[in-house]
Design a protein around this motif. Sequence first.
Motif, PDB file in Angstrom:
ATOM      1  N   ARG A   7       0.821  -1.220   0.000  1.00 14.05           N
ATOM      2  CA  ARG A   7       0.000   0.000   0.000  1.00 14.05           C
ATOM      3  C   ARG A   7       0.851   1.264   0.000  1.00 14.05           C
ATOM      4  NH1 ARG A   7      -4.431  -0.897   4.561  1.00 14.05           N
ATOM      5  NH2 ARG A   7      -5.465  -2.656   3.635  1.00 14.05           N
TER       6      ARG A   7
ATOM      7  N   GLY B 230       2.789   1.549  -3.665  1.00 11.60           N
ATOM      8  CA  GLY B 230       2.060   1.505  -4.939  1.00 11.60           C
ATOM      9  C   GLY B 230       1.909   0.120  -5.543  1.00 11.60           C
ATOM     10  N   THR B 231       1.879  -0.917  -4.732  1.00  8.58           N
ATOM     11  CA  THR B 231       1.586  -2.242  -5.270  1.00  8.58           C
ATOM     12  C   THR B 231       0.688  -2.974  -4.274  1.00  8.58           C
ATOM     13  OG1 THR B 231       2.531  -4.285  -6.127  1.00  8.58           O
ATOM     14  CG2 THR B 231       3.821  -3.183  -4.429  1.00  8.58           C
TER      15      THR B 231
END
Length: 430
Positions: A201, A204-205
């Motif tokens: 989180r 960005g994944t």
Amino acid sequence: MKFFIETYGCQMNMSDSFELRTLLQSSGLNYTDNEEDADVIIINTCSVRNTAEERVFGRLGYLKGLKKKKPNLRIFVTGCMAQNWGERLLKEAQHISGVFGTYSRSKMLEAIMSGQNQVVDIRMDRYEFLPSTIDYVYPFKASVTIIHGCNHACTYCIVPKTRGREVSRPMKDIIDDIKRLVDNGVVEVLLLGQNVNSYGRDIGTSFKELLKEVNKIEGLRRIRFLTSHPVNFRRDLIDTISELDKLCRYFHLPVQSGSNRILKLMKRGYTYEYYVDMINYIRSRMPDAAISTDIIVGFPSETEEDFEMTLKLVEEVRFDFSYMFVFNPREGTPAASMPEQVPEEIKTERIQRLINLQHSISRESNLKDVGKTFEILVEDVGKYENQYIGRTTYNKMVAVESKENLIGKFVSVRIKELSGSTLIGEIINS
Ligand code: SAM
Ligand code: SF4
Ligand code: F3S
């Protein structure tokens, strides 16, 4: 210089100790299994319940005697209790050379190498992941930390204080590490974090994306992960897991209580109904999935009716296995100062009833396995001559007989019988 590491607490601590051992070895220190032989003793500690801390104080008392005989011995304390106690630990036990929190492992290496004494470092500024390493006990397995810390705030739990906020490890580092471990003979990885489902989180994944990538790694046979939070174990994640062939069909999903009132006081963020619905969904996608849980008995203000809801949930879900704890107030957590603490004798009586129920359900789950065929990864020798112990994808242990050393191998077994709580199998082929 020889060092010895002693580890308390959860699998995360065990994995931290393995990483620390690799770090020290690569800096020229030698590991010894014999503490009497060591120049440096490191105790990697746990704070989750006070029994864990009491055991460490007991050990520190014993080591004081050892240091009297060997004045050059240096003792370091790291892990959650070090983080929790900091400077106070040095006051309690003046024979300690250093106290290093969960963020300070390479700082501890510096202190060991430079001979510094009476150092305390419990800063939590920037978490530093160390390279993942083989399991020194079972070198065909490895634990790989993917996320550190926890952003939940369960009111009984000390972990957010000892491990800080969530920090995800870059996906590339994780994949590169696993590939390197597989090249060195690892066949099973355990992806670790206090709440693995939150992975990614902050960078960005997502956990889902990570699982898909890990599943692609050639030569890797099994993937496990620990621990999941029910709130973050969403349907899309369950769908993805059900499609990945290397993911073991075993899920540890701590429920803590069956009472919605207690779950609210615990700040768990879900209800009885949500939890059961999630389990039903898992079973609809993976009918054979094994499920285990953690349960706390005797949380402040827990009534007989609340406790009966926990029993009801256990009856309904039928966990294959449960870790059952009596609530233990941890200083500095909200639950420690909540009114209506439950008397010890009631806690003891309730946990006994829960244990009895869970044992009968676990037995029923094991009996269902008799006559079935499983693939096991053999891990260890058993109690008897020519006996080996392996684990199924469902995380159940099976004992088999073999004249050949099977450790580290996959074998197919048929379950012949249940002896006590041990499944006894016979090898079909190897
Ligand atoms: N992150 C995991 C989770 O979400 O449940 C594991 C946290 S903790 C290290 C492991 C278990 O210890 C918890 O699931 C809980 O059942 C138990 N535990 C934590 N604090 C406790 C306390 N104060 N008293 C009794 N049991 C506790
Ligand atoms: Fe503790 Fe709750 Fe975080 Fe688990 S999710 S580590 S029980 S605060
Ligand atoms: Fe683990 Fe104990 Fe820390 S359970 S996270 S070592 S408090």
